[in-house]
Each structure stands twice: as C-alpha cells, then as structure tokens.
Design a protein around this motif. Structure first.
Motif, PDB file in Angstrom:
ATOM      1  N   ARG A  57       0.826  -1.200   0.000  1.00 54.96           N
ATOM      2  CA  ARG A  57       0.000   0.000   0.000  1.00 54.96           C
ATOM      3  C   ARG A  57       0.868   1.261   0.000  1.00 54.96           C
ATOM      4  O   ARG A  57       2.030   1.232   0.430  1.00 54.96           O
ATOM      5  N   PRO A  58       0.346   2.389  -0.460  1.00 50.22           N
ATOM      6  CA  PRO A  58       1.113   3.647  -0.456  1.00 50.22           C
ATOM      7  C   PRO A  58       1.487   4.072   0.968  1.00 50.22           C
ATOM      8  O   PRO A  58       0.658   4.027   1.868  1.00 50.22           O
ATOM      9  N   LEU A  71       4.111   4.457  -3.961  1.00 53.22           N
ATOM     10  CA  LEU A  71       2.892   4.936  -4.612  1.00 53.22           C
ATOM     11  C   LEU A  71       2.225   3.769  -5.332  1.00 53.22           C
ATOM     12  O   LEU A  71       2.844   2.730  -5.567  1.00 53.22           O
ATOM     13  N   ARG A  72       0.979   3.957  -5.691  1.00 51.38           N
ATOM     14  CA  ARG A  72       0.292   2.996  -6.564  1.00 51.38           C
ATOM     15  C   ARG A  72       0.065   3.682  -7.902  1.00 51.38           C
ATOM     16  O   ARG A  72      -0.442   4.808  -7.971  1.00 51.38           O
ATOM     17  N   GLN A 188      -6.448   7.538  -3.042  1.00 52.28           N
ATOM     18  CA  GLN A 188      -6.594   7.898  -1.628  1.00 52.28           C
ATOM     19  C   GLN A 188      -5.292   7.625  -0.876  1.00 52.28           C
ATOM     20  O   GLN A 188      -4.854   8.420  -0.039  1.00 52.28           O
ATOM     21  N   GLY A 189      -4.663   6.468  -1.181  1.00 57.87           N
ATOM     22  CA  GLY A 189      -3.392   6.155  -0.533  1.00 57.87           C
ATOM     23  C   GLY A 189      -2.298   7.125  -0.928  1.00 57.87           C
ATOM     24  O   GLY A 189      -1.502   7.562  -0.083  1.00 57.87           O
ATOM     25  N   ASN A 190      -2.240   7.487  -2.225  1.00 60.43           N
ATOM     26  CA  ASN A 190      -1.240   8.466  -2.666  1.00 60.43           C
ATOM     27  C   ASN A 190      -1.450   9.818  -1.995  1.00 60.43           C
ATOM     28  O   ASN A 190      -0.484  10.530  -1.683  1.00 60.43           O
ATOM     29  N   VAL A 216       0.500  19.465  -6.778  1.00 60.66           N
ATOM     30  CA  VAL A 216       0.346  18.009  -6.888  1.00 60.66           C
ATOM     31  C   VAL A 216      -0.887  17.550  -6.100  1.00 60.66           C
ATOM     32  O   VAL A 216      -1.660  16.704  -6.572  1.00 60.66           O
ATOM     33  N   GLN A 217      -1.077  18.102  -4.914  1.00 61.86           N
ATOM     34  CA  GLN A 217      -2.234  17.728  -4.102  1.00 61.86           C
ATOM     35  C   GLN A 217      -3.546  18.103  -4.794  1.00 61.86           C
ATOM     36  O   GLN A 217      -4.518  17.341  -4.769  1.00 61.86           O
ATOM     37  N   ILE A 218      -3.558  19.264  -5.416  1.00 62.18           N
ATOM     38  CA  ILE A 218      -4.767  19.695  -6.134  1.00 62.18           C
ATOM     39  C   ILE A 218      -5.085  18.719  -7.261  1.00 62.18           C
ATOM     40  O   ILE A 218      -6.236  18.309  -7.453  1.00 62.18           O
ATOM     41  N   GLU A 219      -4.050  18.345  -8.029  1.00 64.01           N
ATOM     42  CA  GLU A 219      -4.248  17.409  -9.137  1.00 64.01           C
ATOM     43  C   GLU A 219      -4.720  16.045  -8.621  1.00 64.01           C
ATOM     44  O   GLU A 219      -5.626  15.431  -9.196  1.00 64.01           O
ATOM     45  N   ASN A 220      -4.101  15.592  -7.543  1.00 67.17           N
ATOM     46  CA  ASN A 220      -4.460  14.281  -7.002  1.00 67.17           C
ATOM     47  C   ASN A 220      -5.898  14.276  -6.486  1.00 67.17           C
ATOM     48  O   ASN A 220      -6.654  13.318  -6.705  1.00 67.17           O
TER      49      ASN A 220
END
Length: 312
Positions: A57-58, A71-72, A188-190, A216-220
């Motif tokens: 898992r991440p 990461l996954r 969600q894990g990332n 990066v957080q916004i994109e994720n």
C-alpha cells in the motif's frame, strides 16, 4: 533490469555508470540486480523489496537517512472487451546522493516522466525533492488522462447498455467499475503520502517545493473527485438499467398473459362442442360457422378490452 540517468543541461539523459546525483530506474529486477544495487548504494534490503510486493500500500518511511515512498500507479491488465486497469506499487528510494525507483515492470510512466522533465529543460537531480514531487505529479496526470478516457467510454456504453440484450455491454460496465475502484483506493493512498510529505517530518521543503506540492495535491484530489463522480454515474446507470430490465420483463409477462387469455377462448369453446351431449346448433348445418363466428367475436372483444387497458 535497470537504467541510469543523470541531469545534464537541465535534461535527463542516460548515464553509463552510477555516480552522485543520478537516478537509477530499477524494474523487474533479478536477485543479482537487487544485490548489486543494495551493495552499490548501501540501501536497506527491505526498502528494495517492499515495492516488489503487488499488494503493498502507499506509504512513506524514513530509516538510517534513507527515505522510501511507495505509490500505486495504474497498470493495464486486460485488453478484451474493455481495456481494464489495476494498480501496482512503485517505490522511490531517496539516499543522501541518489534516487532509486523500484517497480515490478518497465512501466510507461518512466518514459512519460522523462519526456515531461525534458520539456522544462531545468531539471536537476541534485534537487531530489523536486524530482519526487514532479514524479508524483506525472503519476497523477496519468490517472487523470485515463479517467478522461473512461469518461468518454462511459458515454458510449451508457447508450449501448440500455439497448443491450446480451451480457457483453454489462461486462464492459463492470470492467470500468472495477478499474475505478482500484483507482479510487490507490489515489486515496497516494494522497495520504502527500499529506505526510507536507508535514515536513520526512522531507525538508523549500518555498518553491511547497508550492509544487500544493499543485500536486490539487491534481491528485481532482483525480479522486473524478473517480468518485464516475463511480456514482456507474451506480446510477446500473440501477437505471436494472429498473428498465424489470419494467421490460413486466411488460413481456403482461403481453404473454394477455395472449394466453385470448388463446384460451377458442380452446374452451371447441372443448365444449367436443362433448357427447346435446348442444346448441348441433342439429344445424351451419353450426360450424356459428361456433367460429362466436369464437372470433369473443376473441376480438377480449383483445379490445386488453388493448384498451394497455396490456397489448
């Protein structure tokens, strides 16, 4: 196998041998290659093997001045009725001088990341945090790209599924749903990994890197929201399809019951006139025509009544 890259004039280019500030891209490694990388870069053996577990898992870990980020990433597993994706782990190991990525296969994300990095012409492997954040951004961009493809596919399948008689379209929709479930869990894990990076406990972030992390957080999170929306659309589509199937089944049963009622009328009348007892018109030479006309009128009357009630 593994490949080595160095930064030169702002570009990521292949290198002949390991040196400080290089990126070692390790994929589908043999035991000999794992042992070589472990000894050459003094890497903790478990850090190299964790990402090779398909169920990993991440997460992010720090031990003996080495940092492991898992990461996954999306990975295609089927090319049948629908190109279905699952996710596999990818590890990023940060040492004092080098960056090592570990993956089960030579994933296309590596080439995409190199292409993206070389477009900027400002890449420098001496800034490992910058590398990590840009790599996670490339992973997130791949998720969004695949989600947009799924969106277009969903629009096509939504029309097909309501006309479906066989199970092919349903299997396609279930493949999409399974892909979205894998994506949702992995994203969600990332996101949890990004939150831990933001805390500053594992990596020291400069102001510029903090801004990149926020991007990066916004994109994720956009990818997470897209996945949730598509899962809701899938659920609503399948519920609507189930309701339509049930309604169509009810209409068919009503139609068949109505036909059975109409066909029962001649059967009853002809059965009565087959009995060996005195019956009306049995002495008339026109009995056959009277019986058939009566049967036809009764059938027509019942058909008219059922038609008016929309059973036919």
């Amino acid at each position: 196998m593994f490949r080595i890259y160095k930064s030169e004039n702002g570009l990521l280019v292949p290198a002949d041998k390991p040196s400080p500030h290089t990126w070692v891209c390790l994929f589908n490694p043999s035991e000999e290659e794992i042992s070589y990388i472990e000894q050459k870069f003094k890497i903790l053996p478990e850090f190299l093997r964790y990402p090779l577990d398909e169920e990993e898992r991440p997460r992010i870990e720090k031990e003996e001045q080495q940092i492991l980020i898992i990461l996954r990433i999306p990975d295609v597993v089927s090319k049948g009725l629908f190109i279905r994706y699952e996710t596999i782990p990818l590890g990023i190991i940060l040492t004092e001088e080098n960056i090592i990525t570990v993956c089960l296969k030579d994933h296309p994300i590596f080439e995409e990341f190199i292409a993206i990095a070389n477009k900027s012409k400002t890449f420098n492997l001496a800034k490992p945090v910058y590398f990590i954040l840009n790599f996670i951004l490339a992973v997130t961009s791949l998720y969004i790209k695949l989600l947009r493809q799924i969106d277009r596919t969903l629009e096509e399948y939504e029309e097909e599924v309501f006309r479906a008689i066989e199970n092919e379209e349903i299997i396609k929709m279930l493949s999409i749903e399974k892909t979205l479930t894998y994506f949702n869990t992995s994203l969600q894990g990332n996101d949890t990994v990004l939150i831990k990076i933001q805390s500053g406990r594992y990596l020291h972030l400069a102001e510029e890197e903090m801004e990149l992390l926020e991007d990066v957080q916004i994109e994720n999170r956009q990818a997470i929201e897209m996945t949730k929306v598509f899962l809701n659309i899938m659920a609503n589509t399948m519920d609507a399809y189930t309701s339509i199937i049930n309604n169509n089944l009810n209409l068919i049963m009503k139609f068949l019951a109505s036909i059975a009622i109409i066909l029962a009328i001649p059967n009853i009348i002809y059965s009565m006139y087959g009995m060996n007892i005195p019956l009306p018109f049995q002495g008339s030479s026109y009995a056959f025509f009277f019986v058939n006309i009566l049967t036809f009128l009764l059938c027509f009357f019942v058909f008219f009544v059922l038609r008016k009630k929309r059973y036919l």
